[in-house]
Design a protein around this motif. Structure first.
Motif, PDB file in Angstrom:
ATOM      1  N   ALA A 278       0.834  -1.203   0.000  1.00  0.00           N
ATOM      2  CA  ALA A 278       0.000   0.000   0.000  1.00  0.00           C
ATOM      3  C   ALA A 278       0.866   1.250   0.000  1.00  0.00           C
ATOM      4  O   ALA A 278       1.984   1.258   0.522  1.00  0.00           O
ATOM      5  N   GLY A 279       0.325   2.323  -0.607  1.00  0.00           N
ATOM      6  CA  GLY A 279       1.006   3.608  -0.637  1.00  0.00           C
ATOM      7  C   GLY A 279       1.521   3.964  -2.021  1.00  0.00           C
ATOM      8  O   GLY A 279       1.551   3.137  -2.936  1.00  0.00           O
ATOM      9  N   GLY A 280       1.901   5.221  -2.179  1.00  0.00           N
ATOM     10  CA  GLY A 280       2.446   5.676  -3.448  1.00  0.00           C
ATOM     11  C   GLY A 280       1.404   5.744  -4.535  1.00  0.00           C
ATOM     12  O   GLY A 280       0.196   5.814  -4.287  1.00  0.00           O
ATOM     13  N   ASP A 281       1.879   5.691  -5.771  1.00  0.00           N
ATOM     14  CA  ASP A 281       0.991   5.825  -6.925  1.00  0.00           C
ATOM     15  C   ASP A 281       0.636   4.499  -7.577  1.00  0.00           C
ATOM     16  O   ASP A 281      -0.120   4.473  -8.549  1.00  0.00           O
ATOM     17  N   ASP A 282       1.190   3.394  -7.067  1.00  0.00           N
ATOM     18  CA  ASP A 282       0.980   2.132  -7.771  1.00  0.00           C
ATOM     19  C   ASP A 282       0.419   1.012  -6.906  1.00  0.00           C
ATOM     20  O   ASP A 282      -0.150   0.058  -7.428  1.00  0.00           O
ATOM     21  N   ARG A 283       0.553   1.115  -5.582  1.00  0.00           N
ATOM     22  CA  ARG A 283       0.009   0.083  -4.711  1.00  0.00           C
ATOM     23  C   ARG A 283      -1.388   0.504  -4.239  1.00  0.00           C
ATOM     24  O   ARG A 283      -1.925   1.496  -4.710  1.00  0.00           O
ATOM     25  N   LEU A 284      -2.000  -0.243  -3.347  1.00  0.00           N
ATOM     26  CA  LEU A 284      -3.299   0.155  -2.830  1.00  0.00           C
ATOM     27  C   LEU A 284      -3.227   1.553  -2.220  1.00  0.00           C
ATOM     28  O   LEU A 284      -2.180   1.955  -1.702  1.00  0.00           O
ATOM     29  N   HIS A 285      -4.341   2.281  -2.243  1.00  0.00           N
ATOM     30  CA  HIS A 285      -4.321   3.645  -1.715  1.00  0.00           C
ATOM     31  C   HIS A 285      -3.918   3.669  -0.245  1.00  0.00           C
ATOM     32  O   HIS A 285      -3.123   4.516   0.183  1.00  0.00           O
TER      33      HIS A 285
END
Length: 529
Positions: A278-285
């Motif tokens: 999770a996190g960033g622009d590519d994983r879960l929000h």
């Protein structure tokens, strides 16, 4: 500019236990629709619905028989469409629970896969031949106990299940399965839902070689570990595989192709798991772990661990905070321990609304409900049936929502509900608390309103102050605004030197500020700026 979900308050509804309108003792979507004005009055931003899909209910909706329909007992698709429209009309987002790791054994995909090794969906699930002695292919243990493998005499193979044998595991190494799962999400996004919560999101992909899980060293096993065999092993092969990241990326990409949508996940594992998925622009929000959900007592160290080792080190993650859901004992049950339940409930709600993260709250948390006690005959949860009476399962936190103090079954249903209500839940019902300005419900609305008013509480950075373990104190800062928050978990007054001015915004119990020192009474709260 912050996304709508950052700092939002998400209200989880367990549909079976919210309001029964058709007289079968089970809550339904029409019941939720009728209570949307109540939900909106809390000041929350979104509702998260536990599974509403057709299901044989071996695990009460977490065994899905059809991903693209709504259970008839819930009112069918027409009831959902009406609910979605009316929720949006009130400014409420709607988030659906998605159970993508496994299906029910009654799902058409599994029926076809089970029928023949030569079927088109033969390898849509995880099948393996027996060892030479006929035993399962490896040592994997299911989360509810026992081996993770069940034998099919028709295929002469074992199939993998991480939970019940009626919840066969989808094979995410098959690209057709990944595509099918994405089609499920696309179906609901096209209908206008605002996002998804992904159940056991770190369990989608298994080790393709079916290697054994690593044993937990004997010296690291405590009594609780011995009581539940799956905790005797690290789930380093049946869960938490590197390829799981790619699945999260595919899901995030799809959800981001729609405007203003959210996807967050449930994760269990080591301290670094949030940064993986999770996190960033590519994983879960965003995502949550069980760190705060399983906290058996209120201690500063629990929150220090969460922000210093789990959520805090992930620089591109806006985390979730949550104390309660359908899987764990309620905060009042875990934390009161003979102390005043209302005071503990208020303290917990204030803390939830002051911590950094998207706040996930569970139905009844705003009322200060505690867990019910169940007899063997009343247990519905398969986990509880397995371990009763040592562990009675998750039914305790799933009891029906109480609405009216003077009606049969507290206004939840006209007939006996699928689970009993707590003995004092009618007295803690919505109508009873709406009549009292000092109620947990009134306080909950107050602290949710304070969070919405103060951007620093929604979006600001968090810095924990040095205190003993009985006190949690921190500041929330944003654009030059600083808010100091002090929570006294003990039964004695406590003081904290903050070295900053702090006019009160919210207090609970005895609390005062004097010359940089904040003094808070037992189970008290001070929030000031």
């Amino acid at each position: 500019m912050a996304a709508w979900w950052q700092g939002a308050v998400v209200y989880q509804i367990y549909p079976r236990s919210y309001l029964d309108t058709d007289g079968d003792g089970i809550g339904d979507l029409e019941g939720i629709r009728r209570k949307l004005d109540y939900v909106a009055s809390l000041g929350v931003d979104a509702v998260w619905l536990s599974p509403i899909y057709p299901s044989p209910n071996e695990d009460y909706g977490y065994d899905v028989a059809d991903y693209m329909d709504v259970d008839a007992a819930m009112g069918g698709m027409a009831a959902f469409d009406r609910l979605l429209e009316e929720a949006h009309a009130r400014g409420l987002k709607v988030i659906l629970d998605q159970v993508l790791s496994h299906t029910s054994d009654q799902h058409p995909w599994f029926v076809e896969s089970f029928a023949s090794k030569d079927s088109a969906k033969s390898d849509w699930y995880v099948w393996a031949k027996a060892r030479a002695d006929g035993t399962p292919p490896n040592n994997w243990l299911a989360a509810f106990g026992g081996a993770s493998w069940s034998w099919s005499p028709l295929r002469q193979q074992y199939y993998f299940h991480q939970f019940l044998r009626t919840q066969p595991k989808l094979n995410f190494h098959n690209p057709d399965v990944v595509d099918a799962v994405l089609d499920v999400l696309r179906f609901w996004l096209d209908k206008g839902v605002d996002g998804f919560r992904l159940d056991v999101a770190n369990s989608f992909v298994h080790d393709a070689t079916l290697a054994d899980n690593t044993a937990v060293p004997m010296e690291d096993r405590g009594f609780g570990t011995w009581a539940h065999p799956p905790r005797h092993q690290h789930h380093d092969k049946d869960w938490n595989q590197p390829e799981n990241v790619k699945i999260m990326e595919r899901i995030r990409s799809l959800v981001d192709s729609y405007e203003d949508r959210l996807v967050f996940g449930e994760f269990a594992g080591d301290d670094k798991i949030l940064g993986q998925y999770a996190g960033g622009d590519d994983r879960l929000h965003t995502a949550y772990t069980f760190t705060l959900l399983e906290a058996g007592s209120l201690e500063r160290s629990v929150f220090d661990t969460y922000y210093s080792k789990i959520a805090g080190p992930v620089e591109d993650l806006f985390p979730c905070v949550t104390f309660s859901n359908h899987d764990v004992a309620r905060p009042v049950t875990r934390w009161a321990k003979g102390r005043d339940k209302e005071q503990v409930a208020k303290l917990g709600m204030a803390l939830l609304m002051c911590l950094r993260g998207t706040a996930l709250m569970y139905q009844g948390e705003e009322l200060g409900l505690d867990d019910i006690e169940t007899t063997r005959e009343q247990v519905r949860d398969p986990f509880g049936k397995l371990y009763f009476p040592y562990f009675k399962g998750r039914d305790g936190c799933r009891s029906p929502m109480p609405w009216q103090p003077d009606q049969l079954f507290a206004g939840f249903s006209a007939v006996e509900p699928w689970l009993p209500l707590g003995p004092d839940h009618a007295a803690r019902s919505v109508a009873a608390q709406q009549a009292r300005t000092s109620s947990v419900l009134a306080f909950s609305k107050q602290v949710i309103g304070l969070r919405k008013e103060r951007a620093a509480l929604r979006l600001g950075d968090i810095t924990l102050l040095e205190t003993n373990d009985d006190v949690l104190a921190f500041t929330r800062t944003l654009d030059g605004q600083s808010i100091v928050c002090v929570f006294n978990f003990s039964d004695e007054p406590a003081s904290v030197d903050t070295n900053q001015q702090a006019a009160p915004l919210l207090t609970l119990g005895d609390a005062e500020y004097d010359s940089g020192k904040i003094t808070v009474g037992p189970l008290g709260v001070f929030v000031g700026t």
